[in-house]
Structures are given as C-alpha cells and as structure tokens.
Scaffold this motif. Sequence first.
Motif, PDB file in Angstrom:
ATOM      1  N   ASP A 114      10.718   1.556   5.047  1.00  0.00           N
ATOM      2  CA  ASP A 114      10.925   0.841   4.653  1.00  0.00           C
ATOM      3  C   ASP A 114      12.477   1.462   3.922  1.00  0.00           C
ATOM      4  O   ASP A 114      12.370   3.184   4.560  1.00  0.00           O
ATOM      5  N   ALA A 115      13.357   0.725   3.429  1.00  0.00           N
ATOM      6  CA  ALA A 115      14.185   2.404   2.847  1.00  0.00           C
ATOM      7  C   ALA A 115      15.123   1.196   1.211  1.00  0.00           C
ATOM      8  O   ALA A 115      14.717  -0.132   1.380  1.00  0.00           O
ATOM      9  N   LEU A 116      15.116   1.776   0.505  1.00  0.00           N
ATOM     10  CA  LEU A 116      15.396   1.230  -0.694  1.00  0.00           C
ATOM     11  C   LEU A 116      17.276   1.422  -0.793  1.00  0.00           C
ATOM     12  O   LEU A 116      17.914   2.493  -0.189  1.00  0.00           O
ATOM     13  N   MET A 117      17.497  -0.328  -0.378  1.00  0.00           N
ATOM     14  CA  MET A 117      19.285  -0.420  -0.627  1.00  0.00           C
ATOM     15  C   MET A 117      19.606   0.409  -2.491  1.00  0.00           C
ATOM     16  O   MET A 117      19.590  -0.112  -3.011  1.00  0.00           O
ATOM     17  N   VAL A 118      20.408   1.788  -2.284  1.00  0.00           N
ATOM     18  CA  VAL A 118      20.947   1.703  -3.615  1.00  0.00           C
ATOM     19  C   VAL A 118      22.451   1.831  -3.526  1.00  0.00           C
ATOM     20  O   VAL A 118      23.048   2.008  -2.885  1.00  0.00           O
ATOM     21  N   PHE A 119      23.499   1.020  -4.600  1.00  0.00           N
ATOM     22  CA  PHE A 119      24.432   0.645  -4.697  1.00  0.00           C
ATOM     23  C   PHE A 119      25.630   1.319  -6.049  1.00  0.00           C
ATOM     24  O   PHE A 119      25.072   1.078  -6.846  1.00  0.00           O
ATOM     25  N   GLU A 120      25.984   2.493  -5.489  1.00  0.00           N
ATOM     26  CA  GLU A 120      26.734   3.315  -6.912  1.00  0.00           C
ATOM     27  C   GLU A 120      27.853   3.817  -5.854  1.00  0.00           C
ATOM     28  O   GLU A 120      28.605   4.208  -5.474  1.00  0.00           O
ATOM     29  N   ASP A 121      28.859   2.902  -7.317  1.00  0.00           N
ATOM     30  CA  ASP A 121      30.644   3.413  -7.075  1.00  0.00           C
ATOM     31  C   ASP A 121      30.734   2.977  -6.228  1.00  0.00           C
ATOM     32  O   ASP A 121      31.635   3.804  -5.265  1.00  0.00           O
ATOM     33  N   GLY A 122      30.684   2.135  -5.508  1.00  0.00           N
ATOM     34  CA  GLY A 122      31.425   1.360  -4.514  1.00  0.00           C
ATOM     35  C   GLY A 122      30.637   1.717  -2.641  1.00  0.00           C
ATOM     36  O   GLY A 122      30.867   1.938  -1.626  1.00  0.00           O
ATOM     37  N   ASP A 123      29.527   2.840  -3.261  1.00  0.00           N
ATOM     38  CA  ASP A 123      28.662   4.176  -2.087  1.00  0.00           C
ATOM     39  C   ASP A 123      27.731   3.136  -2.213  1.00  0.00           C
ATOM     40  O   ASP A 123      27.204   2.805  -3.005  1.00  0.00           O
ATOM     41  N   VAL A 124      26.886   3.098  -0.868  1.00  0.00           N
ATOM     42  CA  VAL A 124      25.485   2.953  -0.854  1.00  0.00           C
ATOM     43  C   VAL A 124      25.289   4.058  -0.044  1.00  0.00           C
ATOM     44  O   VAL A 124      25.540   4.469   0.952  1.00  0.00           O
ATOM     45  N   THR A 125      23.739   4.118  -0.953  1.00  0.00           N
ATOM     46  CA  THR A 125      22.436   5.368   0.473  1.00  0.00           C
ATOM     47  C   THR A 125      21.325   4.331   0.373  1.00  0.00           C
ATOM     48  O   THR A 125      21.119   3.466  -0.332  1.00  0.00           O
ATOM     49  N   THR A 126      20.441   4.779   1.363  1.00  0.00           N
ATOM     50  CA  THR A 126      19.426   4.397   1.634  1.00  0.00           C
ATOM     51  C   THR A 126      18.951   5.588   1.193  1.00  0.00           C
ATOM     52  O   THR A 126      18.464   6.551   1.535  1.00  0.00           O
ATOM     53  N   LEU A 127      17.353   5.095   0.751  1.00  0.00           N
ATOM     54  CA  LEU A 127      16.237   6.097   0.607  1.00  0.00           C
ATOM     55  C   LEU A 127      14.844   5.482   1.203  1.00  0.00           C
ATOM     56  O   LEU A 127      14.257   4.812   0.593  1.00  0.00           O
ATOM     57  N   PRO A 128      14.001   6.781   2.343  1.00  0.00           N
ATOM     58  CA  PRO A 128      13.271   5.953   2.742  1.00  0.00           C
ATOM     59  C   PRO A 128      12.073   5.978   1.915  1.00  0.00           C
ATOM     60  O   PRO A 128      12.015   6.479   1.238  1.00  0.00           O
ATOM     61  N   MET A 129      11.417   4.855   2.256  1.00  0.00           N
ATOM     62  CA  MET A 129      10.189   4.499   1.336  1.00  0.00           C
ATOM     63  C   MET A 129       9.418   3.444   2.551  1.00  0.00           C
ATOM     64  O   MET A 129       9.545   2.887   3.619  1.00  0.00           O
ATOM     65  N   ASN A 130       7.277   3.679   2.124  1.00  0.00           N
ATOM     66  CA  ASN A 130       7.322   2.816   3.181  1.00  0.00           C
ATOM     67  C   ASN A 130       6.217   2.158   2.066  1.00  0.00           C
ATOM     68  O   ASN A 130       4.992   2.581   2.088  1.00  0.00           O
ATOM     69  N   PHE A 131       5.870   0.426   2.503  1.00  0.00           N
ATOM     70  CA  PHE A 131       4.884   0.119   2.559  1.00  0.00           C
ATOM     71  C   PHE A 131       4.058  -0.231   3.770  1.00  0.00           C
ATOM     72  O   PHE A 131       4.421  -1.023   4.429  1.00  0.00           O
ATOM     73  N   ALA A 132       3.041   0.330   4.099  1.00  0.00           N
ATOM     74  CA  ALA A 132       2.393   0.192   5.115  1.00  0.00           C
ATOM     75  C   ALA A 132       1.080  -1.520   5.877  1.00  0.00           C
ATOM     76  O   ALA A 132      -0.301  -0.985   5.380  1.00  0.00           O
ATOM     77  N   GLY A 133       2.067  -2.383   5.166  1.00  0.00           N
ATOM     78  CA  GLY A 133       1.292  -3.146   5.110  1.00  0.00           C
ATOM     79  C   GLY A 133       1.799  -4.647   5.666  1.00  0.00           C
ATOM     80  O   GLY A 133       3.076  -4.471   5.362  1.00  0.00           O
ATOM     81  N   TYR A 134       1.601  -6.228   5.059  1.00  0.00           N
ATOM     82  CA  TYR A 134       2.024  -6.775   6.479  1.00  0.00           C
ATOM     83  C   TYR A 134       1.160  -7.863   4.659  1.00  0.00           C
ATOM     84  O   TYR A 134       0.184  -7.686   4.468  1.00  0.00           O
ATOM     85  N   ALA A 135       2.091  -7.876   3.571  1.00  0.00           N
ATOM     86  CA  ALA A 135       2.305  -8.803   2.302  1.00  0.00           C
ATOM     87  C   ALA A 135       3.427  -9.441   1.821  1.00  0.00           C
ATOM     88  O   ALA A 135       4.577  -8.947   2.284  1.00  0.00           O
ATOM     89  N   TYR A 136       2.952  -9.974   1.093  1.00  0.00           N
ATOM     90  CA  TYR A 136       4.083 -11.037  -0.033  1.00  0.00           C
ATOM     91  C   TYR A 136       4.283  -9.911  -0.678  1.00  0.00           C
ATOM     92  O   TYR A 136       3.578  -9.588  -1.850  1.00  0.00           O
TER      93      TYR A 136
END
Length: 758
Positions: free
Chosen positions: A518-540
Amino acid sequence: MIALSACSREEPVSPLGGESGDTGGGEEQQPLPGGEDCDANWYEIDGDPVPYQQSGPEALSGLLANYQSHIEFTAPPKRAPTYEPTPADPVFASMSFETFAARYGERTGKDWFVEGDQPMTEADFRALHERLRAEASAAAPNTPVPVAAAYGVDGFDAAWSSGRKLALTWCVGRIMPSPSTDQEAHEARYAHMVETVEWATRAWERAGDVNFIHLSEYDSPASQGSGECQPGENGIHFRVRTGPECTGSCGGHTFIEAIPQYEYTDPAELDGTAEIVFGLQRFFWSVDEGRINALHELGHMMGFTHEHLRWLEDQVPGSCTNLQNIPWRGLTPEDPDSVMGVDSCVGVNKNVPRLSAWDRLGAYYQYTWGRRRASMMGVISQVDDYAYDGTGQTGILWQTSRSAQIQRWTSTSTPGQPIEFAVDELCANGGVPPCDGPFDSEGRVRPIPALLSGGASDLDVLFHGSGPVLGDSVAVNDGVGLEPLNLELDWFSVPVVGSFGAGNGDQVLMYRPGGEGDALMVFEDGDVTTLPMNFAGYAYPLAGRFRGFGGGRNDIVWYDPRNNEVSTWMWNQPNFGFNANGPSDADSLGLDAGVEYTPIVGDFNADAMTDIFWYSAGSGADIMWWSQSTPFAIHFAAAAAQVTHDYRPFVGDFDANGADDILWFAAHAEAVQVTSKIWYFTEDETYTSRVLSTQQDYSPYVADFDDDGCSDILWYKPDDPNLESPIWRCLPNERDFACDPPLSTPAGAYPVGFGGAY
C-alpha cells in the motif's frame, strides 16, 4: 500494544431495548415529517402518509448497557496468500474460432454466453479467442491471477460509473404463464419475482454504495412483449422477466450488450436488450432457489464474473466449460462460498441464499468510494462538513460522469430559513465551462473529497482512475475554481481518507487488498509524496477518531469478515508512523462468525470519539462498540442490540444534540412494506426511535446545509423524470423536519462524498 474491551462471550449481554423496547406512548405519534410545508413538499411527492400500524415492530427507546472483558492485540499481522498465474493451455494454439465457439460459447441473439450465463459481445468473444491463441503459441503465462471477482477488458473493470450506480432502474417484464392460461399461477409468480428481486437488490445495496430502483409503474407481467417495461424507455435501465430462453436447469441469463464498457451514453441504445431472464422452473422451485439465482444474476449486472473460474482443477465434464481465460481482475481471495460460483463446479460449496463475506467485501471495494466524514474532524478542521467555495459553507459538488463538468452548490441558507443554494459551473480539468477536453471518457473515474492542499476552508477532490489505464488527478480547490494536479498512480486500490498526521490536512491511504504494498499519499506545499506501508490482508478499513481528539489523529480499525478478525492501526508516531496490532478473534468481541455485518461509524454518545454499530440485516443480533479509548490505546465497550428488516443506514445528527444518530432507510413501496426510522442517540448512551414516512426509493444525502448543527436530508432521486429531489430541513431539538421546496439536480450527476454507514 492496544487493548479492546468488549462483551465476553461467556457473560450475558443485555439487549438494548431491541425492536420491542418501551414504547413510551410512541404508538400515538404519526410518522415524520410533520413540520412546515410537508403536505405540499413531501406527501404530495412521496405519497400518502404511511399508517403507523404498518410500520412493524419498532424500538421506541432503549439503553445500551456495557459488558466488558479485556482483549489484547498481541499477534503479529498476517501475511496475505499469494497465487501463481494460470499457465496458457497449449490446445488454444491451433484451435479455430469455430471450434472455440462450439466448445466454449452459446449464441443467443447478438450475444455470446460463456460459462452458461456470462455474456460477451461478438467482438470481445473473438478477441478472447485471438488472445488465447497468441498466448498459447508463445507459451506465455496467462495474465489474470486466479482470484476472480470483476469482469474486465483492456485494463478496465466492468463497473458502473458514478452517474449510474445510484440509478440502476429496473422493472418486471413478461411472467409466464400468461393470465389467460393460468391466472392464479401468473399472479403468484409475479409476486414471487418482485419480492425475490427486491430482496436481492437490497443485499447488494448494503454491500456497496449502489441503488437498484424498482420502477413498478412500468411492470408489465401480463404482456408477451413486456409492454411498457422496455429498457431505454421511461428511464428504465434493465428488466427482469421469464422466457423460453431459460428452461429446465437454467437459473437465469443476464443479457447486457455493453459489458466491455458497462455504461450507456444514450439509454435509447439499449434497444430492449438489457435484461435478466430467470428460469421458468428453477427460479420458482423455492424461496431459497429464487434468491440464489437473483443474487447471482444481479452480481453479473454489477460486473462480477464466475467464482469457479479461479480453480485450476479440471471441472466435472458437462458441468463447467473450464474456460479459465475469461479476462477478469481479482478483488478478494478464492471463495468457495461465493454466490457467483456455480455449485456443480469443482471447488464451489453448495449455494446458499446470501452473499458470502468476500462477495460483500468485493462489492465494497468496487463501489464504496473513499470519503471524508465530518464526525472524524470536529474542531481540528474548519471544514467539518462538505464545503467547496472557500467560505466553509456546506454544499454539494456534483460530478457528471464521462465529462469534466462539475456543478458546485453552496448553501446560502441561514438557520430557520428554507434551504437554497448558489450554483457555479466548474471544470475538473481546469478549463472554462462548457469544459471542453478529455476527462473521464470511460465513465470510470471515482471522485473522493478530502482536504489535501492544506487550506482551511475548502475541500479538494481526488479523481481516482483505478488501474493502470485510467488517469489519476487531484482537483486542487482554491475556493474559486479547480486546478488539476496529475498523479502517477497505476494501481487498482481502495482509497481511505483520514487525517493520519499532525495538522488539519488529510492524507489518502491507497489500500491494495492482499499482499501488494500500500502507499500513503501525503500532500504538502503543492507536492505529493507516497510513503510505503502495507496491510497484508482483505478487510474493511474503518477510519475514525477512535481515541478522540486527545489522540490527535485518525486511526483505522480493519475488519476481516471472512476470518472474523479485527486489527488496528494507531497513528501516533512522527512521519506518519503507526502501531499495527492484531488480528484478534472478533467472536470474542461479540461478532459472530458467518454473520453479515454492516459497520456504522459515528460518535453516538457525543464524547468526541468514534463508535461502531455492527448492523446485521434481518433477524441477526446487532452490537454497539462504544469507544472508551485513551490517547495511548484503543478500547471499546460492547452492548447488544436488535434491528430487524433490511435497511440502508446513514449517519447524521438529526436533533442537534452533538450525538450522531442513525437513519434506517427503507422504501415502504417495496413488497415488504417496512418503514424508515431514525434512532436518536443521547450522551447517556440511550436512544429514541421515530418512524419516517418514506414511500419511494431514494439515495439520501445527509449534511448540515443551514449551519444550525442539525443534519438535513436531500432525498436524492436521480430517476425522477423532472430531476427534482425533495429536501428535509432538520429542526434542532424538535426531532422533526420542515419540508422545503424540492431541488432540481443535474442530470446524470453524482453527489461527491455520498455514502452510507462506512
């Protein structure tokens, strides 16, 4: 470590008042609304008031008592299973189209059917043959991974667009035998058809944010040509009927000519061919058999393919075609309990009349889009409702499918006055109306509101084009216009909106169910960065302020319905770090394995912490999780409840007391004739239930339009011939509504941020 206090399965759990709680004299009350102008602006539109005695048993008051035990989240997160690609079958290398068609297809009119009832156009059926022949000749592995759910072609999912998913209109065509042959049998079968299909549509509606609307005024069961029930006319999208095309062991066929694009620009192009034809014998064998077939065929109507295509074993000769190469995309792990599997095939359990856990989860992934909840934000953000014009005033952003057209409604109302809106025309591509230029030409882009640009008074919109073919962008909102910011996202993902870090801005977790990162999209000062992370499953992924504002951030409760497990992500570290805990056995937390639960998220006791009500449709037990968390740990206390019948739940504060309430919506005009109701909660964890008079089918849009702290309801009705939708203005502290004049809504548009319980 995160602890969860919950009801112990060894301890008795007191009911919450249930559907037979203390009436408190409520039987003499008339259904809401009863405020100003409701006779003209509601009952003349919706229909005569629903008699109170037809409402069924109602809980008019109740107490949510807490019974606690201590549960520790100590297990490490599970790793998701992986699947190997299906190898190409070398037999296709030399197979002619004629042999392929004779072995794997059945010609019906202009369509080809594979796997019994999986429709394909002539062009796609031939393209499938050519692709299989080329892959086999090159000895290349087959592309699809064997975790089927959504039918797809050319990198697109077969999923309805935003402009269509809330207006899946249908009617009943010819029902055999004709009245002239056997009047009694004809009437019984028509009643059986209506009740069964309406029941099945409600099941899919609860699973995903879609709305099937029965246009019963066009039902023509006695007409051999289906009379007025003609797709493409009178706003009808598809019909259900019986016919000689489906006899004997045939449960049903879904005819939908445009499956590769799964959207119609002109309803007249349907030409009467979008329909489900149910079996003359099998559908009417029993209530259960009819429900199984209705769920299955409506699943095809939603774009889901056969579950048994995923198994590599040879199928029993004569029972399955074993054509493993229909293009699809996986949404969930393999599911032997899926209603989309044919139970005569290898690997499929005997069909039962319900959606499986992963049927429901797949529909959630495909149709319940990310959104920002006001109850999660509160004093942290000035934008505590949907606001888009830079003033912080609540409104609605209407997105027109297959177009860059955006209509911005901004409320000009003040408390106690009729709700009105100022209307502005905008373009999602940054242009000037009439919004020339390409945008969402396939009708598959999903709009998601979030506070991404860091401003304090207006929301931006993430246009998520799921998959590698569709473009992704953020429409950055400066309160005047929208400026597109293109994103490089090639993923099929489930966006989760939340404020996971410090400050008042939102981030978006691009959750990719299963083992993919997975990835977390972070928006700062007009830029977009993505931070890697992972929920390794199938869930709500249930995002909320479970620790309140003392915790400073949103958290995520992950609910795996198949394994009946709960995990948590608690965001409490710099640079968007979090503690991942679980899974814990949800049975020990009061959730029964194998039961369908719809999680309803809100602050139901006005303590600024997010609670979860677990709604089990029908006669199953329900349960409330009250958050009793601290800034350092997530805790819940549980209480039993009982809500009978099938509802679409929506959350709002309908009496302005600071506690969220639950709108249980049901269209009384459907065969079961159940009334809607509102549960009004208080800070002492009690509630009062009031019955609503709602005859017709709507998609309620809940927001506080006049800034009086009380949630109003736009009864959005996209199928209305005049494109008018009634609106209820909430009356603070009165537990009632005034009925303002209906509003004219844009044609084929979607209210961005629409959503039900979760």
